[in-house]
Structure formats: C-alpha cells, structure tokens
Enzyme design. Structure first.
Site, mmCIF file in Angstrom:
data_model
loop_
_atom_site.group_PDB
_atom_site.id
_atom_site.type_symbol
_atom_site.label_atom_id
_atom_site.label_comp_id
_atom_site.label_asym_id
_atom_site.label_seq_id
_atom_site.Cartn_x
_atom_site.Cartn_y
_atom_site.Cartn_z
ATOM 1 N N ASP A 190 -0.924 -0.371 -4.521
ATOM 2 C CA ASP A 190 -2.246 -0.094 -5.010
ATOM 3 C C ASP A 190 -2.061 1.630 -5.410
ATOM 4 O O ASP A 190 -2.995 1.935 -6.273
ATOM 5 C CB ASP A 190 -3.261 0.014 -4.157
ATOM 6 N N ASP A 196 0.843 -1.100 -0.093
ATOM 7 C CA ASP A 196 -0.009 0.181 -0.100
ATOM 8 C C ASP A 196 0.819 1.266 -0.058
ATOM 9 O O ASP A 196 1.906 1.569 0.849
ATOM 10 C CB ASP A 196 -0.849 -0.207 1.294
ATOM 11 N N HIS A 212 2.330 8.750 4.051
ATOM 12 C CA HIS A 212 1.383 10.091 4.414
ATOM 13 C C HIS A 212 2.137 11.028 5.500
ATOM 14 O O HIS A 212 1.880 12.233 5.452
ATOM 15 C CB HIS A 212 0.383 9.497 5.240
ATOM 16 N N HIS A 272 -1.847 10.634 -1.465
ATOM 17 C CA HIS A 272 -1.533 9.645 -2.565
ATOM 18 C C HIS A 272 -1.308 10.526 -3.690
ATOM 19 O O HIS A 272 -1.726 11.704 -3.898
ATOM 20 C CB HIS A 272 -2.668 8.707 -2.931
ATOM 21 N N ASP A 312 2.260 2.888 3.201
ATOM 22 C CA ASP A 312 1.264 4.119 2.911
ATOM 23 C C ASP A 312 1.303 5.015 4.171
ATOM 24 O O ASP A 312 1.415 6.272 3.809
ATOM 25 C CB ASP A 312 0.196 3.523 2.496
ATOM 26 N N THR A 343 -8.004 -2.241 1.894
ATOM 27 C CA THR A 343 -7.478 -3.259 0.863
ATOM 28 C C THR A 343 -7.767 -4.496 1.409
ATOM 29 O O THR A 343 -8.167 -5.301 0.467
ATOM 30 C CB THR A 343 -5.876 -3.052 1.038
ATOM 31 N N HIS A 390 -9.246 -2.798 7.095
ATOM 32 C CA HIS A 390 -9.124 -1.855 6.424
ATOM 33 C C HIS A 390 -9.167 -1.911 4.991
ATOM 34 O O HIS A 390 -9.524 -3.169 4.463
ATOM 35 C CB HIS A 390 -7.439 -1.520 6.663
ATOM 36 N N SER A 436 -7.433 3.802 -1.424
ATOM 37 C CA SER A 436 -7.147 2.339 -1.311
ATOM 38 C C SER A 436 -8.447 1.541 -1.500
ATOM 39 O O SER A 436 -8.282 0.247 -1.897
ATOM 40 C CB SER A 436 -6.557 2.103 0.046
#
Length: 501
Positions: free
Chosen positions: A319, A51, A280, A454, A276, A145, A143, A92
């Site tokens: 992703d 991710d 962030h 993202h 991910d 994904t 979550h 995601s």
C-alpha cells in the site's frame, strides 16, 4: 526529388506499421482491460497487500533469504504509485480504499470518497457475485487496510464502528488479529459488543490453535478466527517472536482457502500488516521476517493456483513504503552484510516490552551501561570487544557513545516527544535504546532509514494467473481495484453505493 519524397513516405509508412505492431505486442494477450471487463474471468481471486512493503523491503527480504521471493518469480511485474487525494504520502486508510474500490480519497477515510460518499469494494462486489469472501490480516482485523474492504467510515480510528461493519458485511471468513474496541469504550455512539453481535449474526469465533485447526467447511459457516496471543494493539506477534502455539499468516491463509473453496469461487484479501509496524520502528530484521512470512502466505495461494491455473488470479502489492529503507549506508560505503542481521533474536517490541522491563526490574537503582552490554549481545549479536575493522558486529566507538546516551534516556523512562525535532530524529516515538540498537545493527549490515513514517516511493505489484498481464507496467493504486474488477467480469470503474443499489 519526387522519388526521394516517395521513398521517404514508404519509410514513414513502414515506421508507423512497425510502431503499431509494437503497440499491439504490448497489449494484454488473450483479452483487453476494457469497459465491459476482461475477456476471461477468474473464479478465485487472491489479493495480497504487504503494508509498508515497498521495493527495498522486498529486495532486503530476498537478500536476507539468499534467494528470490515467491512473488519475484511471478510473470507480471508492475510499479504502482500510492499518493492519496490530499497528500503525496498516503496512509493505509486512503491507500486501502484506493486499492479496494478504485477511488482516491483523503487521509484517514475508509471506504468513502473525498466527499464522504460510500464506494463499493471489490470484496463486496465478489460477495454480490455469489463468491465467498475472506479477509486476513496480521494486525487487528478492524485496522485500516482490512477495514477498507468492508467498512465505510470517515475515520480509521472508529474501531468500534468498523467492527460492527465487519459483522454486517456477512463475509465468510475473518482471520488474524482481534478487535481494538469491541465494547465501544472509545466510541461516541456505542452499538453493543462486537463479539456478541458477531455470534448473534451466526459467526463462529475461535481464539486458539486447536479449535482453529479443527475448523471444517460446512454450509453457511462463517468464521472469525483470532490468534491466541495478541502482542500489541490486538495484532499477531511479529514473525521473529512467534511461538509454536501461535497461528502463522500462512496458516490463516490456508485455512481461509479450505473454508472458502466452493463451486462459485472466492475472493480472499491477505494483509501482512506488521511489515509496516516494524518499518515505523526502523527494525529491519522484524520487517524482513514478516515479509518472508507474508511471502510464505503467497506460496499457499501459489499451490492453489497450480491446481486451478485457468481459474485463479493472484495479485501481490504494497500500500506504500515505510521508513525510507535504503539498501546502502554511508558508513559501510558499498559494503553490505545481510547475514549479520540473523544474529537478532527478538523484535524491537519484545525487547522493549519484555527484555528491558525485566532488566529494569532486576537492576533497580543500579542500572548501568556495562550491565546491558551482554543483554544487547545476546539478543542482537552486537559486540563490545574486538576489532571493528575485521568484525562487522563490533560496535564502533561513536556507536557506543550513541548507545550510552540512549540507555540513559531509556532507564530514566524518558518519553521522546515529537515536538522536540532533535530527539525525534534520533528515536521517533520509540524506546530510545531499542531503536538505537536496531539502527546500529542495520547500519553495520549496510542498511539505513530516513523516516519513522511512510514515504511516497512507488511499490511493486506482482501477478500470476487469469489476467495477470494487466498488472505489467506503471500505474496508480486505484487501477489495482479496476483491473481486478475487470477480471471479475465487471466494468472497471468506481461504484458509488447509492448507484449500485
């Protein structure tokens, strides 16, 4: 004149023939991705999703490690686009749904097409084939994904409903993080307790290393395994913060393989979800170490493949990219120094939640910047005395000014608001001091960030095993699911749940 025309026709025919030969050479060897499926089928399918793991995340992890990643050595390498149905930059949920089912959908949708119709996933198809199915993630198991492989809800935030869908899926192994809303406190229509429902459905629940390692395959066994320490939002700790008693992503993967292996084969999806989250927060070291932990999980699959090379497919992808990570920074021009990143000892999360909390407690009303300097040096390696021209760990004068301002904001417990564009560009929604420290360290190493969200950059897909050649080239993320369907011996198409009844 006629002889010249005849000669031209011969040259043209030769060129066409050469072109056809070249095109045939580009076709997958040993089979085609066709409506009836690939000519061979894989008994064992590994689907790894990093991710937030774009091309720069993989490249940075490789440079940090000083060697290629396991996935970099795979024979098939492709580039995959990631846009959602209603936005160029995906989330995601939309990306996970595309990769799991082969259909584009809207931001926030899980397992549904844009018209809210449920779509069947490759994991559900594998279960119908008689395969055992496992889902592993370093973030909460409900979550976006992981949910995209077993749930069908209009909002990724419906954690309670997603948890109940997990129980109803009947999948054989779930491992990693926990549940975000097991009791339905945030649900408009609570359905009971997810953990109790799981036990009633025959699942064995474990939440400590000893019981986890003791798990052994047995007929009818279904497992939900959760790490003993859930650092943030019901997720595993960042790899950089992991303790000996914690379970690594590779260990979750290895146990899943052990419990899922059977004569009918298995399908296993493994997500490196905190790559991910680190991106962030613009924490390159936390992202890199989680990418390396993810790659170690891929090595588990590689070892299995080496025992079953004619029956196994491993697909590794991302992703979307996150953070707009750039391998280069204007302040260092062409220079990079990845080794200096190894001085960072904790993630942004641990520094904010534990180190700064303790610092504030100890200094009380007398918190000043001079006192935080040795704390920053101890946890990130940045220095405040020396020559910036010869030591890249030295904080430059303008950087110290940035850190001082961020420190004052942090000590005042100021909440950065996203509706203040200037402060948001500096700190996102994170602790101002922590994110400024990682920015300074990353910049001095020659890395930079353009976003706290993202991006729309394509990602890399790598594959090994049966049908791996299908994953060469340039294609959309919806094609990932369709290619996997094909190697499962199924028609590579979107399947509406009603149509598949």
């Amino acid at each position: 004149m006629r002889s010249e025309m005849a000669k031209s026709r011969k040259v043209f025919r030769a060129m066409v023939l050469l072109g056809l030969v070249a095109l045939s050479a580009l076709q997958p060897h040993g089979g085609l991705w066709a409506a009836e499926g690939y000519s061979q089928t894989a008994k064992y399918i590994f689907y790894f999703i990093g991710d937030g793991m774009g091309i720069p995340q993989r490249a940075a992890a490789s440079a940090y490690a000083g060697k290629p990643l396991t996935v970099d050595t795979f024979p098939a390498q492709g580039v995959t686009t990631t846009a959602a149905a209603d936005r160029f930059i995906t989330d995601s949920a939309a990306a996970g749904t595309a990769m799991a089912s082969g259909t584009k959908t809207k931001i926030g949708f899980v397992g549904l097409d844009p018209d809210l119709r449920p779509v069947k996933t490759v994991a559900e198809m594998a279960k119908e084939q008689g395969k055992k199915v496992g889902i592993v993630s370093s973030v909460s198991i409900d979550h976006a994904t992981p949910a995209a492989f077993y749930a069908h809800v209009p909002s990724r935030s419906m954690y309670h409903e997603i948890g109940m869908a997990l129980v109803k899926s009947g999948f054989d192994f779930f491992g990693g993080g926990g549940f975000k809303d097991p009791e339905g406190k945030k649900s408009k229509a609570p359905q009971g307790n997810v953990r109790e429902a799981a036990r009633a459905a025959g699942y064995t629940l474990v939440d400590n290393r000893r019981d986890f390692m003791a798990l052994k395959a047995s007929p009818g066994l279904k497992v939900i395994a959760v790490n003993p320490w859930l650092q943030d939002s019901a997720a595993l700790p960042y790899e950089i913060d992991r303790r000996p008693e914690d379970i690594s992503l590779a260990e979750f993967t290895a146990k899943a393989v052990e419990l899922l292996d059977n004569p009918q084969g298995f399908f296993l999806m493994v997500e490196g979800g905190k790559i991910d989250w680190a991106c962030h927060a613009n924490d390159a070291v936390a992202a890199i170490q989680d990418t390396l932990a993810f790659d170690e999980a891929v090595r588990v699959a590689l070892r299995f493949y080496e025992k079953h090379p004619r029956e196994t497919l491993i697909v590794v992808t991302g992703d979307h990219e996150c953070g707009g990570l750039t391998l280069g920074f204007a302040g260092t021009k062409y220079e990079t120094e990845f080794n200096m990143l190894k001085h960072q000892k904790v993630s942004f999360q641990k520094f904010s939640d534990q180190v700064l909390k303790e610092f504030r407690k100890q200094c009380g009303d007398r918190c000043d910047f001079e006192k935080i300097k040795p704390v920053i040096t101890a946890h990130f390696g940045l220095k405040f005395t020396g020559d910036p021209q010869t030591d890249p760990l030295m904080v430059k004068p303008y950087q110290e000014a940035m850190l001082r301002e961020a420190f004052e904001r942090s000590m005042a417990a100021e909440r950065v608001k996203s509706d203040d564009p200037q402060t948001y560009l500096l700190y996102g929604d994170y602790d101002s001091l922590t994110v400024t420290i990682t920015h300074v360290l990353d910049n001095n190493a020659g890395l930079a960030w353009t976003s706290f969200k993202h991006t729309g950059a394509p990602v890399t897909t790598s594959a090994l095993g049966v049908g791996a050649e299908l994953f060469n080239g340039y294609y959309d993320n919806t094609d990932l699911a369709k290619k996997i369907m094909s190697v499962m011996g199924l028609a590579p198409k979107v399947v509406q749940m009603a149509d598949a009844a």
